[in-house]
Motif scaffolding. Sequence first.
Motif, mmCIF file in Angstrom:
data_model
loop_
_atom_site.group_PDB
_atom_site.id
_atom_site.type_symbol
_atom_site.label_atom_id
_atom_site.label_comp_id
_atom_site.label_asym_id
_atom_site.label_seq_id
_atom_site.Cartn_x
_atom_site.Cartn_y
_atom_site.Cartn_z
ATOM 1 N N SER A 199 29.330 8.304 -54.849
ATOM 2 C CA SER A 199 30.299 7.395 -54.229
ATOM 3 C C SER A 199 30.942 6.432 -55.225
ATOM 4 C CB SER A 199 29.612 6.587 -53.114
ATOM 5 O OG SER A 199 28.516 5.845 -53.644
ATOM 6 N N HIS A 200 30.402 6.340 -56.425
ATOM 7 C CA HIS A 200 30.942 5.435 -57.454
ATOM 8 C C HIS A 200 31.109 6.192 -58.773
ATOM 9 C CE1 HIS A 200 28.953 2.798 -54.533
ATOM 10 N NE2 HIS A 200 29.825 1.848 -54.894
ATOM 11 N N PRO A 201 32.173 6.964 -58.893
ATOM 12 C CA PRO A 201 32.380 7.700 -60.163
ATOM 13 C C PRO A 201 32.408 6.734 -61.351
ATOM 14 C CG PRO A 201 33.915 8.429 -58.478
ATOM 15 C CD PRO A 201 33.247 7.195 -57.930
ATOM 16 N N VAL A 202 31.701 7.069 -62.408
ATOM 17 C CA VAL A 202 31.625 6.195 -63.581
ATOM 18 C C VAL A 202 32.688 6.608 -64.596
ATOM 19 C CG1 VAL A 202 29.176 5.723 -63.283
ATOM 20 C CG2 VAL A 202 29.888 7.672 -64.658
ATOM 21 N N PRO A 203 33.059 5.706 -65.504
ATOM 22 C CA PRO A 203 34.076 6.041 -66.518
ATOM 23 C C PRO A 203 33.629 7.219 -67.391
ATOM 24 C CG PRO A 203 33.659 3.676 -66.459
ATOM 25 C CD PRO A 203 32.600 4.316 -65.620
ATOM 26 N N ALA A 204 34.591 7.874 -67.990
ATOM 27 C CA ALA A 204 34.294 8.995 -68.878
ATOM 28 C C ALA A 204 33.497 8.526 -70.091
ATOM 29 C CB ALA A 204 35.590 9.663 -69.328
ATOM 30 N N ALA A 205 32.720 9.423 -70.654
ATOM 31 C CA ALA A 205 31.909 9.182 -71.855
ATOM 32 C C ALA A 205 30.840 8.122 -71.629
ATOM 33 C CB ALA A 205 32.794 8.802 -73.046
ATOM 34 N N TRP A 206 30.397 7.970 -70.382
ATOM 35 C CA TRP A 206 29.335 7.000 -70.070
ATOM 36 C C TRP A 206 27.994 7.706 -70.006
ATOM 37 C CZ3 TRP A 206 31.659 2.309 -69.881
ATOM 38 C CH2 TRP A 206 30.837 1.197 -69.691
ATOM 39 N N GLY A 207 26.941 7.001 -70.309
ATOM 40 C CA GLY A 207 25.603 7.545 -70.216
ATOM 41 C C GLY A 207 24.992 7.247 -68.860
ATOM 42 N N CYS A 208 24.485 8.273 -68.195
ATOM 43 C CA CYS A 208 23.957 8.100 -66.841
ATOM 44 C C CYS A 208 22.521 8.621 -66.746
ATOM 45 C CB CYS A 208 24.835 8.835 -65.832
ATOM 46 S SG CYS A 208 26.566 8.314 -65.836
ATOM 47 N N LEU A 209 21.717 7.911 -65.961
ATOM 48 C CA LEU A 209 20.349 8.328 -65.652
ATOM 49 C C LEU A 209 20.302 8.503 -64.140
ATOM 50 C CD1 LEU A 209 18.555 5.706 -67.936
ATOM 51 C CD2 LEU A 209 18.970 8.112 -68.474
ATOM 52 N N CYS A 210 20.331 9.725 -63.693
ATOM 53 C CA CYS A 210 20.512 10.036 -62.282
ATOM 54 C C CYS A 210 19.212 10.535 -61.658
ATOM 55 C CB CYS A 210 21.619 11.078 -62.123
ATOM 56 S SG CYS A 210 21.932 11.605 -60.434
ATOM 57 N N ILE A 211 18.769 9.859 -60.592
ATOM 58 C CA ILE A 211 17.576 10.295 -59.862
ATOM 59 C C ILE A 211 18.047 11.144 -58.693
ATOM 60 C CG2 ILE A 211 15.562 9.561 -58.548
ATOM 61 C CD1 ILE A 211 15.578 6.968 -60.158
ATOM 62 N N GLY A 212 17.709 12.428 -58.740
ATOM 63 C CA GLY A 212 18.179 13.364 -57.719
ATOM 64 C C GLY A 212 19.208 14.307 -58.289
ATOM 65 N N GLU A 213 19.346 15.484 -57.679
ATOM 66 C CA GLU A 213 20.229 16.522 -58.197
ATOM 67 C C GLU A 213 21.686 16.241 -57.806
ATOM 68 O OE1 GLU A 213 20.711 19.688 -60.638
ATOM 69 O OE2 GLU A 213 18.761 18.800 -60.096
#
Length: 511
Positions: A57-71
């Motif tokens: 629901s909150h797309p992050v900017p390009a080239a950002w580092g993300c730690l995502c819990i869940g597929e």
Amino acid sequence: MYLSMVVFEECLAEYHPRMTGHSDLIKIKFMGVQEAMEGQEYLPDHMLLEHVEYFVSHPVPAAWGCLCIGEPPEDLFKNNICLIFPENTDRTSLYHDIQKIFFLYNSWEMEIRKAMQRNATLEEMCNLCIPIFEKPIFIHDRNNELLAIANEMAGQFSWQYDETFDKYYLPLEILNTFKSSDEYHKTLHTYGAHVFSAKATGYRTLYVNLRIEWVYVGRVCLDEIGTPIRKRDYELLEFFADNIALAMQQGMLLVSDVSNVLSILFKEMIDGKSYTKNQLAKPFSYYKWHIDDMFQCITIFCRKSDNAIHTATNLTHRLANMFPNSCVFRNEYQIILVLNLTLENMATDRFFAYIGEFLRLGNLKAGVSMQGHDFVNFRYYYRQTQIAHEVGLSEDLQEPIYYFENYAFHYFFRQASQVLLPEMLCAPQLLKLIEYDKKHDTEFTYTLQRYLINERNIKITASELHIHRSTMNYRISRLKELLEIDLENSENRLYLLNSFYMLDFKELYQS
């Protein structure tokens, strides 16, 4: 300390993460982690930690580092770099473990910085790496001399000890294997961390070449003993090697001790001690110098300020690291560089262009000797640098480099006039001619000077003086009458010409 996702993928292995996203972003590094919150701005250079629902629901900017819990959906992170954790991962525990990783490596970075500031030894620097890599780590120079080693383990090859010089080197059998190895020769031209195969030693080695400016000066190595080479080791070893290279470039560390040994000989020769070629041959050969190598002496003159000694020491180390095949040492407020032109394999114009910029940045001056290959007479080449600096300063304050060959002629006249006045060394016939011109408002003196400089070429001299050739012939005839000296005699001409230079020299230094 900035860390890439590769470090966290390995260090958080117990959480079973999976990396995804744009492959070109895998080397992006981050300085911290941020828990995502509604309405909160994203911190630059921080990874963003949250459940998959937030990222959908909150797309992050390009080239950002993300730690995502869940597929996440397949294309959600196509423009980012992301670690995906199982849905049942506890976010709070994960966040704290990430902070522990940053704390570990930030503490390591701080210890390295502190060690550099206090001019720690290479051995001390390597010891700081033991808990980070958990493997043997060592540094050797371009001549395969061991400079430092830490965390030695069973199964590692033993370095060969040289009793004569109290140093350790690569064993001959390994060195001979390297000499015939195309793989090894290719390693000398690499940048960044690379793995060398186990063919020579029985185990793999991760290495980073050390360079000062463009010059290869050695390498930092991790042996794959104790623990396997990990993905994060590449990045962390590059960080450590960059700091070692920075310390060397700033003069905080000295890689090679060529200067330490040979400088003793050169200092003694400066002080008047004499050596034969045979006496110099053995210590020279140890550093792959030859008694007939071409060389040039450069002396850099530092200011006598309160911190001049410390500054001079750092500058000395910096130059020694930049030119590892030459000898650099400090002599009070002077830095003396014995540039081995044979071994450095560098065009002299490129070298002096670099040194000139080096001097301008430090507001320093240097004297440069002529080139030579007779080391037994080194003290005279050193003396040339002092003379070049002394004479050069008196004639041009703006130049950073004074070459003896440009001032040798002037020095000749300076020395000649130390006991007698310059005019007392001049041909008396010339002095009489000068007085004749003053009395009769004629130009015989200038005519004679141009005539001699042009090697008695009447046509060229007449053209320079803007007079007809017949007029020129008349003046020469009158000059012979006034001088009462045979201009066909080469010694007479040389004496007259040098007398002109002596008078010019007198006028220059009187002004």
